[in-house]
Scaffold this motif. Structure first.
Motif, PDB file in Angstrom:
ATOM      1  N   ALA A 117       0.845  -1.206   0.000  1.00  0.00           N
ATOM      2  CA  ALA A 117       0.000   0.000   0.000  1.00  0.00           C
ATOM      3  C   ALA A 117       0.877   1.252   0.000  1.00  0.00           C
ATOM      4  O   ALA A 117       0.599   2.222  -0.716  1.00  0.00           O
ATOM      5  CB  ALA A 117      -0.921  -0.010   1.220  1.00  0.00           C
ATOM      6  N   PHE A 118       1.966   1.223   0.784  1.00  0.00           N
ATOM      7  CA  PHE A 118       2.846   2.394   0.849  1.00  0.00           C
ATOM      8  C   PHE A 118       3.449   2.678  -0.536  1.00  0.00           C
ATOM      9  O   PHE A 118       3.528   3.835  -0.964  1.00  0.00           O
ATOM     10  CB  PHE A 118       3.956   2.180   1.883  1.00  0.00           C
ATOM     11  CG  PHE A 118       4.773   3.414   2.149  1.00  0.00           C
ATOM     12  CD1 PHE A 118       4.341   4.370   3.055  1.00  0.00           C
ATOM     13  CD2 PHE A 118       5.965   3.629   1.466  1.00  0.00           C
ATOM     14  CE1 PHE A 118       5.086   5.518   3.285  1.00  0.00           C
ATOM     15  CE2 PHE A 118       6.716   4.781   1.693  1.00  0.00           C
ATOM     16  CZ  PHE A 118       6.281   5.725   2.614  1.00  0.00           C
ATOM     17  N   ALA A 119       3.836   1.612  -1.244  1.00  0.00           N
ATOM     18  CA  ALA A 119       4.422   1.793  -2.584  1.00  0.00           C
ATOM     19  C   ALA A 119       3.399   2.430  -3.533  1.00  0.00           C
ATOM     20  O   ALA A 119       3.749   3.291  -4.348  1.00  0.00           O
ATOM     21  CB  ALA A 119       4.893   0.450  -3.123  1.00  0.00           C
ATOM     22  N   LEU A 120       2.126   2.027  -3.405  1.00  0.00           N
ATOM     23  CA  LEU A 120       1.091   2.605  -4.270  1.00  0.00           C
ATOM     24  C   LEU A 120       0.864   4.077  -3.935  1.00  0.00           C
ATOM     25  O   LEU A 120       0.700   4.920  -4.826  1.00  0.00           O
ATOM     26  CB  LEU A 120      -0.205   1.794  -4.134  1.00  0.00           C
ATOM     27  CG  LEU A 120      -0.112   0.365  -4.692  1.00  0.00           C
ATOM     28  CD1 LEU A 120      -1.279  -0.501  -4.219  1.00  0.00           C
ATOM     29  CD2 LEU A 120      -0.080   0.395  -6.225  1.00  0.00           C
ATOM     30  N   PHE A 121       0.870   4.403  -2.636  1.00  0.00           N
ATOM     31  CA  PHE A 121       0.704   5.811  -2.235  1.00  0.00           C
ATOM     32  C   PHE A 121       1.906   6.635  -2.702  1.00  0.00           C
ATOM     33  O   PHE A 121       1.766   7.797  -3.080  1.00  0.00           O
ATOM     34  CB  PHE A 121       0.562   5.924  -0.713  1.00  0.00           C
ATOM     35  CG  PHE A 121      -0.807   5.535  -0.211  1.00  0.00           C
ATOM     36  CD1 PHE A 121      -1.957   6.077  -0.771  1.00  0.00           C
ATOM     37  CD2 PHE A 121      -0.949   4.640   0.848  1.00  0.00           C
ATOM     38  CE1 PHE A 121      -3.225   5.723  -0.303  1.00  0.00           C
ATOM     39  CE2 PHE A 121      -2.197   4.290   1.318  1.00  0.00           C
ATOM     40  CZ  PHE A 121      -3.335   4.826   0.741  1.00  0.00           C
ATOM     41  N   ARG A 122       3.058   6.024  -2.642  1.00  0.00           N
ATOM     42  CA  ARG A 122       4.281   6.725  -3.062  1.00  0.00           C
ATOM     43  C   ARG A 122       4.181   7.096  -4.545  1.00  0.00           C
ATOM     44  O   ARG A 122       4.483   8.206  -4.948  1.00  0.00           O
ATOM     45  CB  ARG A 122       5.482   5.804  -2.805  1.00  0.00           C
ATOM     46  CG  ARG A 122       6.788   6.451  -3.117  1.00  0.00           C
ATOM     47  CD  ARG A 122       7.921   5.502  -2.811  1.00  0.00           C
ATOM     48  NE  ARG A 122       9.174   6.106  -3.191  1.00  0.00           N
ATOM     49  CZ  ARG A 122      10.351   5.641  -2.831  1.00  0.00           C
ATOM     50  NH1 ARG A 122      10.441   4.582  -2.089  1.00  0.00           N
ATOM     51  NH2 ARG A 122      11.448   6.251  -3.204  1.00  0.00           N
ATOM     52  N   GLU A 123       3.709   6.129  -5.338  1.00  0.00           N
ATOM     53  CA  GLU A 123       3.540   6.373  -6.772  1.00  0.00           C
ATOM     54  C   GLU A 123       2.476   7.442  -7.024  1.00  0.00           C
ATOM     55  O   GLU A 123       2.635   8.313  -7.866  1.00  0.00           O
ATOM     56  CB  GLU A 123       3.071   5.054  -7.400  1.00  0.00           C
ATOM     57  CG  GLU A 123       3.562   4.797  -8.804  1.00  0.00           C
ATOM     58  CD  GLU A 123       3.151   3.389  -9.202  1.00  0.00           C
ATOM     59  OE1 GLU A 123       2.288   3.274 -10.063  1.00  0.00           O
ATOM     60  OE2 GLU A 123       3.666   2.419  -8.604  1.00  0.00           O
ATOM     61  N   GLN A 124       1.389   7.390  -6.223  1.00  0.00           N
ATOM     62  CA  GLN A 124       0.276   8.328  -6.390  1.00  0.00           C
ATOM     63  C   GLN A 124       0.640   9.708  -5.844  1.00  0.00           C
ATOM     64  O   GLN A 124       0.037  10.703  -6.166  1.00  0.00           O
ATOM     65  CB  GLN A 124      -0.948   7.754  -5.652  1.00  0.00           C
ATOM     66  CG  GLN A 124      -2.202   8.580  -5.717  1.00  0.00           C
ATOM     67  CD  GLN A 124      -3.368   7.894  -5.013  1.00  0.00           C
ATOM     68  OE1 GLN A 124      -4.216   7.310  -5.657  1.00  0.00           O
ATOM     69  NE2 GLN A 124      -3.429   7.972  -3.686  1.00  0.00           N
ATOM     70  N   LYS A 125       1.612   9.702  -4.903  1.00  0.00           N
ATOM     71  CA  LYS A 125       2.160  10.914  -4.281  1.00  0.00           C
ATOM     72  C   LYS A 125       1.320  11.478  -3.139  1.00  0.00           C
ATOM     73  O   LYS A 125       1.589  12.565  -2.639  1.00  0.00           O
ATOM     74  CB  LYS A 125       2.459  12.003  -5.324  1.00  0.00           C
ATOM     75  CG  LYS A 125       3.530  11.590  -6.329  1.00  0.00           C
ATOM     76  CD  LYS A 125       4.005  12.756  -7.159  1.00  0.00           C
ATOM     77  CE  LYS A 125       5.219  12.441  -7.974  1.00  0.00           C
ATOM     78  NZ  LYS A 125       5.101  11.284  -8.853  1.00  0.00           N
ATOM     79  N   TYR A 126       0.313  10.757  -2.709  1.00  0.00           N
ATOM     80  CA  TYR A 126      -0.415  11.177  -1.512  1.00  0.00           C
ATOM     81  C   TYR A 126      -1.324  10.032  -1.064  1.00  0.00           C
ATOM     82  O   TYR A 126      -1.546   9.070  -1.820  1.00  0.00           O
ATOM     83  CB  TYR A 126      -1.268  12.438  -1.767  1.00  0.00           C
ATOM     84  CG  TYR A 126      -2.521  12.157  -2.565  1.00  0.00           C
ATOM     85  CD1 TYR A 126      -2.468  12.019  -3.951  1.00  0.00           C
ATOM     86  CD2 TYR A 126      -3.751  11.980  -1.931  1.00  0.00           C
ATOM     87  CE1 TYR A 126      -3.602  11.734  -4.685  1.00  0.00           C
ATOM     88  CE2 TYR A 126      -4.891  11.694  -2.657  1.00  0.00           C
ATOM     89  CZ  TYR A 126      -4.810  11.565  -4.032  1.00  0.00           C
ATOM     90  OH  TYR A 126      -5.939  11.271  -4.756  1.00  0.00           O
ATOM     91  N   GLY A 127      -1.882  10.161   0.130  1.00  0.00           N
ATOM     92  CA  GLY A 127      -2.856   9.181   0.616  1.00  0.00           C
ATOM     93  C   GLY A 127      -2.672   8.886   2.099  1.00  0.00           C
ATOM     94  O   GLY A 127      -1.814   9.475   2.767  1.00  0.00           O
ATOM     95  N   GLN A 128      -3.492   7.985   2.601  1.00  0.00           N
ATOM     96  CA  GLN A 128      -3.452   7.644   4.030  1.00  0.00           C
ATOM     97  C   GLN A 128      -3.502   6.127   4.205  1.00  0.00           C
ATOM     98  O   GLN A 128      -4.429   5.463   3.732  1.00  0.00           O
ATOM     99  CB  GLN A 128      -4.632   8.292   4.759  1.00  0.00           C
ATOM    100  CG  GLN A 128      -4.628   8.037   6.268  1.00  0.00           C
ATOM    101  CD  GLN A 128      -5.634   8.900   7.011  1.00  0.00           C
ATOM    102  OE1 GLN A 128      -6.628   9.325   6.437  1.00  0.00           O
ATOM    103  NE2 GLN A 128      -5.382   9.145   8.278  1.00  0.00           N
TER     104      GLN A 128
END
Ligand SMILES: NC(=O)c1ccc[n+]([C@@H]2O[C@H](COP(=O)([O-])OP(=O)(O)OC[C@H]3O[C@@H](n4cnc5c(N)ncnc54)[C@H](OP(=O)(O)O)[C@@H]3O)[C@@H](O)[C@H]2O)c1
Length: 241
Positions: A117-128
């Motif tokens: 999940a962290f890798a996906l948020f990193r790619e998206q550049k934001y999230g929780q």
């Protein structure tokens, strides 16, 4: 503005289902991940038609990570991922197989998903990224593997939080430390635990405040503080039923 999306992992749990209902009522589109999709049917009847589901086997970390990625793509990203998978056992002899099962689910499976999940948020550049842990993680306990695995989760989440800061990423990592859920309250139980409804409401309120660590319900912060302050010679004399 486009619709917000959230992924709930471990969607069969009563708490996950209450969270799903509350998020859907706020207009959030949901992606649900669970071991047994057929048991989600009663919940799905109460959720909007655009809810997506995905099957996971938490004993297979690669499968879990791929399923998370696929669901993420189907939703075209997500603002929130909640990990609510957990295992425990209460066998007094502490058989290795039972301890290993707890570690497989709460450490290896959890890390595979949190890391994914962290890798996906990193790619998206934001999230929780949020995970349901437990005050059991703050000190050892008779269910040794469970306590230790929750300590691991808390430590890992803190590491991800530091990593997000280092990368200057607006990714919030929330550790929700639960006290006790009284799942029988709806049937008249008077045990010292909060109902799923109260627990889910407090979780969502804490997530909106983007808190790093929160205690649910709030009074467990005091229990946690007392528990951590107790000297070993008193703590070790706790009686277990
Ligand atoms: N209950 C409490 O009083 C309490 C107290 C402190 C902290 N917590 C924490 O709060 C969270 C929720 O607790 P809970 O009692 O509601 O938990 P639960 O009902 O046991 O739910 C745990 C979730 O993990 C999933 N899971 C377990 N093994 C799995 C596997 N091999 N593959 C896929 N999914 C698997 C379960 O799916 P299935 O239903 O499909 O098996 C379920 O959705 C947990 O993190 C727990 O540690 C609970």
């Amino acid at each position: 503005m486009s619709q917000l999306s959230a992924i709930i992992i471990g969607a069969n749990a009563g708490l996950s289902q209450t969270l799903a209902q509350k998020l859907a009522a706020e207009g959030v589109r949901l992606g649900l991940m669970a071991a047994d999709l057929s048991s989600l049917d009663p919940l799905l009847q109460q959720l909007p038609d655009n809810t997506l589901c995905s099957e996971i086997d938490i004993f297979d970390p690669a499968q879990c990570r791929q399923a998370l990625k696929d669901l993420w793509q189907q939703l075209e990203g997500a603002q929130l991922v909640i990990i609510n998978t957990a295992a425990s056992h209460h066998e007094l002899e502490l058989p290795w197989e039972a301890d290993k099962m707890v570690l497989d689910v709460n450490v290896t499976g959890f890390t595979a998903l949190a890391n994914g999940a962290f890798a996906l948020f990193r790619e998206q550049k934001y999230g929780q990224l949020a995970a349901i842990t437990s005050i059991a993680g703050e000190r050892g306990g008779a269910s040794s593997a469970f306590h230790a695995s929750k300590a691991f989760q808390q430590n890992y989440l803190q590491g991800l939080r530091l990593h997000a800061q280092r990368l200057k990423l607006p990714v919030t990592v929330s550790d929700l430390r639960l006290g006790y859920i009284d799942k029988m309250q709806a049937r008249g139980s008077k045990a010292w635990g909060a109902s799923l409804d109260v627990v889910a409401s407090q979780i969502l309120a804490n997530l909106k405040k983007a808190k790093a660590t929160s205690y649910v319900t709030r009074r467990w912060r005091i229990v946690s503080w007392v528990g951590r302050m107790l000297p070993e010679f008193i703590y070790n004399k706790r009686k277990y039923r």
